[in-house]
Design a protein around this motif. Structure first.
Motif, PDB file in Angstrom:
ATOM      1  N   HIS A   1     -40.566  10.339 -13.665  1.00 46.27           N
ATOM      2  CA  HIS A   1     -41.448   9.768 -12.782  1.00 46.27           C
ATOM      3  C   HIS A   1     -42.422  10.865 -12.093  1.00 46.27           C
ATOM      4  N   ALA A   2     -41.783  11.647 -11.493  1.00 52.93           N
ATOM      5  CA  ALA A   2     -42.642  12.854 -10.640  1.00 52.93           C
ATOM      6  C   ALA A   2     -44.051  12.977 -11.490  1.00 52.93           C
ATOM      7  N   PHE A   3     -43.995  13.109 -12.753  1.00 54.45           N
ATOM      8  CA  PHE A   3     -45.122  13.582 -13.433  1.00 54.45           C
ATOM      9  C   PHE A   3     -46.308  12.395 -13.288  1.00 54.45           C
TER      10      PHE A   3
ATOM     11  N   GLN B   1     -54.114   8.916 -16.225  1.00 50.33           N
ATOM     12  CA  GLN B   1     -54.053  10.255 -16.258  1.00 50.33           C
ATOM     13  C   GLN B   1     -53.027  11.015 -16.509  1.00 50.33           C
TER      14      GLN B   1
ATOM     15  N   LEU C   1     -46.384  10.161 -11.011  1.00 50.47           N
ATOM     16  CA  LEU C   1     -46.685  10.364  -9.493  1.00 50.47           C
ATOM     17  C   LEU C   1     -47.574  11.408  -8.902  1.00 50.47           C
ATOM     18  N   LEU C   2     -47.392  12.287  -9.704  1.00 52.16           N
ATOM     19  CA  LEU C   2     -48.584  13.648  -9.446  1.00 52.16           C
ATOM     20  C   LEU C   2     -49.718  13.308  -9.586  1.00 52.16           C
ATOM     21  N   HIS C   3     -50.152  12.314 -10.809  1.00 49.50           N
ATOM     22  CA  HIS C   3     -51.603  12.239 -10.955  1.00 49.50           C
ATOM     23  C   HIS C   3     -52.116  11.137 -10.160  1.00 49.50           C
ATOM     24  N   ASP C   4     -53.336  10.973 -10.253  1.00 51.21           N
ATOM     25  CA  ASP C   4     -54.035   9.884  -9.513  1.00 51.21           C
ATOM     26  C   ASP C   4     -53.627   8.623 -10.074  1.00 51.21           C
TER      27      ASP C   4
END
Lengths: 432, 432
Positions: free
Chosen positions: B197-199, B208, B201-204
């Motif tokens: 999930h972090a991946f 993306q 959440l990292l993106h706008d």
């Protein structure tokens, strides 16, 4: 042996994709927390931090690891270059090792670039989940032992390296010693143990075995008295070692009854100073049941190294905030039902009244300011990749043991009850 | 790092006392067995043997260990000299790795001098207890997965080195892959994983994130669709990757319902070949509950690495026979109630009728001769301290995986039921 591949593959594939997308350097905050305590538990004890700081500081991808990753096509060339230069350069805050925790306590906060922080997920969780599971169980046992010493002797019921971590975690939670020699060497924990049933069975008679043991280890040794007949063995033990025999160990049977009988027998033999230690499949409940029995010390194995029914603390490692392109911090959170996270950086404190904890209050967002008098729960553990020495090694382990004692003493009396209940104090969020 | 101190102190103090008494060289037979299966389980799967053979062959006390033992006054000088020369020179027989076992199955038989064999107790039990706990749980999961692949992804819920052992044990029990990279490197197990999930959440935006992942890992990747809204994410996933998208992963929610909905949605989007993998706190019971759902593969974490409620297999390491001074073998056994052992050397076979196992028959004593047709369960694993290469390394791991499949296929159909029951076949002793 390197710890770099003690990592889930998806961490490296995420880095690979983020490098390609140009997002890997976004500054991020990851947080370690437990969504809930194990069923019915009233508090947990954080452990593993001291071990983790060294493992993070040493986390490196060497040639052998890079070759394997290349040959296995796990990541592409730019990522291999990035991994070759890897060393964590961020900051870490966290609860002190030995601290009591509750649902959603932000136990560790890792701030760094996305890539450098995300790659630590598996290692961080492995260490904290296991060590805290052990410390949380051990603390409950210490809580009901009424000051009688407990030794950890469960290495054989934990994977070989886990045994060392378990010994350390149990020591932090108030155990007095371990059977594990590597834990003695690595962490300075007192080691104990004298003989198993095999030693008695090796010899032609129980008397020869006791004589051999007392000859080698002295009269202050602990003789194991339940290989054949306990009553006969206790008589023999005092006959062989005399009234200055250190202790007898009982490893089977109906303990409350057995212990009373052996105590009377030892007193009758003129050995009132000879102690009784019991070691038969104990857990917090059987220790509590032995409160009224004249036991002098306990040895606990399986139940403590397996977290007494809860072998992993259930911690997760979640991205909670990142900077956007303008440099502003943005709170982020997964929204899935039942697994939702609270985004944003957290400042946790323990509110107290009359010296007793009343709540875990978590201030959320940048610029939070807790009320004076509350005990701040975060300390800085690592600055620009460099661990704070106070929290490492044998010094850190002893500090953690002292801190656990103080943190538990501050909890409401109910916290130490074994019966199933709610967390000892509520977790309260305050938005900045 | 040496494994020599992954040892309980009492093993060394027993050797110390035995050396002093002149009994340390008596030839002994130690046996590893479980007194019972975990509550309600119908069989267990032995794992860890292949790892253990290497650990025993490498078991050495180096200068650093000897110095520490000397400084800590654990043993006396003659014992330090003996330890300095230590290398196991005895013989080991055992059940093949991957074999099904039952109460009292003599899983490992270690023959050597008392001192050289007793010092291996903790290491042997640590490895076999943990690995077999994982393999036993994993085998139940594989048994109800109806041939759908299962990946092990529980490293984060096991102590850091245990995660590697767990991945190997689960693979032996029929899992198809692991998330743990070190398990891939050390044991040749296929590794898997794409993004957390972090991946996202990292993106706008989720789009993306999906674009970045597909760009780096290709259209055959697995996209995680439950960070925000599953329905929207599945639409987006197919929009971004097209109908050749490899798979979507669902990590939360009411899975049987969720999976049906997502399958219909993917089919409706023209992506009938896109697979569905689920990974949300699965264990054997939730896998069984998903039998009718259109799941393509499972990812299992906590439950498999913690033995699904039974994190240690409960094996013990007991002296069962020794030679007396005239060279005759003497059976020895502890007599304590509830923990009594059956003395003597054992020759175990699996009796079968029509290719199906009917009993675990254990012939006790020297010179036992099993009936023809029964499958002998012991193989020689180590001769005069040298391991049999067939059972080691990646070759041994694959052999163990094949053997587990054959051994489970031979059990009565009831063995695979998840409901609590008696062991699938009885254990029968036959005195020679």
């Amino acid at each position: 042996m390197t710890t770099a591949l003690l990592t889930d593959r998806y961490e490296l594939t995420m880095i690979d994709a983020a490098i390609r997308a140009g997002t890997h350097d976004r500054e991020c905050v990851f947080e370690v927390f437990a969504r809930r305590l194990p069923d019915g538990r009233r508090y947990g004890i954080l452990a593993g931090t001291g071990r983790l700081l060294d493992l993070i500081a040493d986390f490196r991808f060497g040639d052998a690891e890079l070759d394997w990753l290349r040959d296995s096509h796990v990541v592409t060339a730019p990522t291999l270059d990035w991994l070759a230069d890897y060393r964590f350069s961020g900051d870490i805050w966290g609860y002190r090792e030995g601290e009591a925790y509750f649902p959603n306590s932000p136990l560790l906060v890792v701030q760094g670039s996305f890539a450098e922080a995300v790659v630590l997920e598996t290692l961080t969780l492995s260490v904290l989940n296991y060590d805290s599971a052990v410390a949380s169980a051990a603390s409950r046992m210490v809580g009901v032992a009424n000051g009688r010493p407990i030794a950890e002797m469960g290495s054989r019921r934990a994977s070989e390296r886990s045994g060392v971590a378990a010994a350390r975690a149990a020591f932090i939670a108030g155990f007095g010693a371990t059977s594990n020699l590597e834990a003695g060497r690595s962490w300075g924990i007192p080691t104990m143990g004298t003989a198993a049933h095999a030693f008695t069975l090796l010899h032609d008679t129980e008397e020869q075995a006791f004589l051999a043991q007392v000859d080698a280890l002295g009269r202050s040794t602990t003789l194991l008295v339940d290989t054949y007949d306990v009553k006969a063995a206790v008589d023999l033990a005092v006959k062989v070692a005399g009234p200055s025999l250190g202790a007898v160990r009982i490893d089977s049977g109906d303990l409350p009854e057995q212990v009373q009988t052996v105590r009377r027998q030892l007193d009758g033999l003129g050995a009132p100073a000879t102690k009784i230690t019991v070691t038969s499949d104990l857990d917090e409940y059987t220790i509590a049941a032995l409160r009224a029995a004249p036991v002098d010390s306990y040895g606990v194995g399986t139940s403590v190294v397996t977290g007494s029914g809860h072998p992993a603390a259930g911690f997760v490692y979640k991205l909670v905030a990142r900077r956007d392109d303008s440099g502003t911090w943005v709170s982020v959170a997964k929204k899935s039902a039942a697994k939702a996270t609270v985004g944003g950086r957290k400042l946790p404190v323990r509110e107290r009244a009359g010296g007793i904890a009343t709540s875990e209050t978590i201030h959320v967002g940048e610029g939070a300011e807790p009320a004076p008098g509350a005990r701040p729960l975060h300390v800085r553990l690592m600055t620009a990749g460099v661990p704070d020495d106070r929290y490492r090694g044998t010094t850190g382990t002893i500090l953690a043991r002292e801190h656990r004692a103080a943190a538990v003493a501050e909890l409401p009396a109910d916290a130490l009850r074994l019966s199933r209940g709610e967390p000892a104090i509520p977790t309260i969020y305050v938005e900045a």
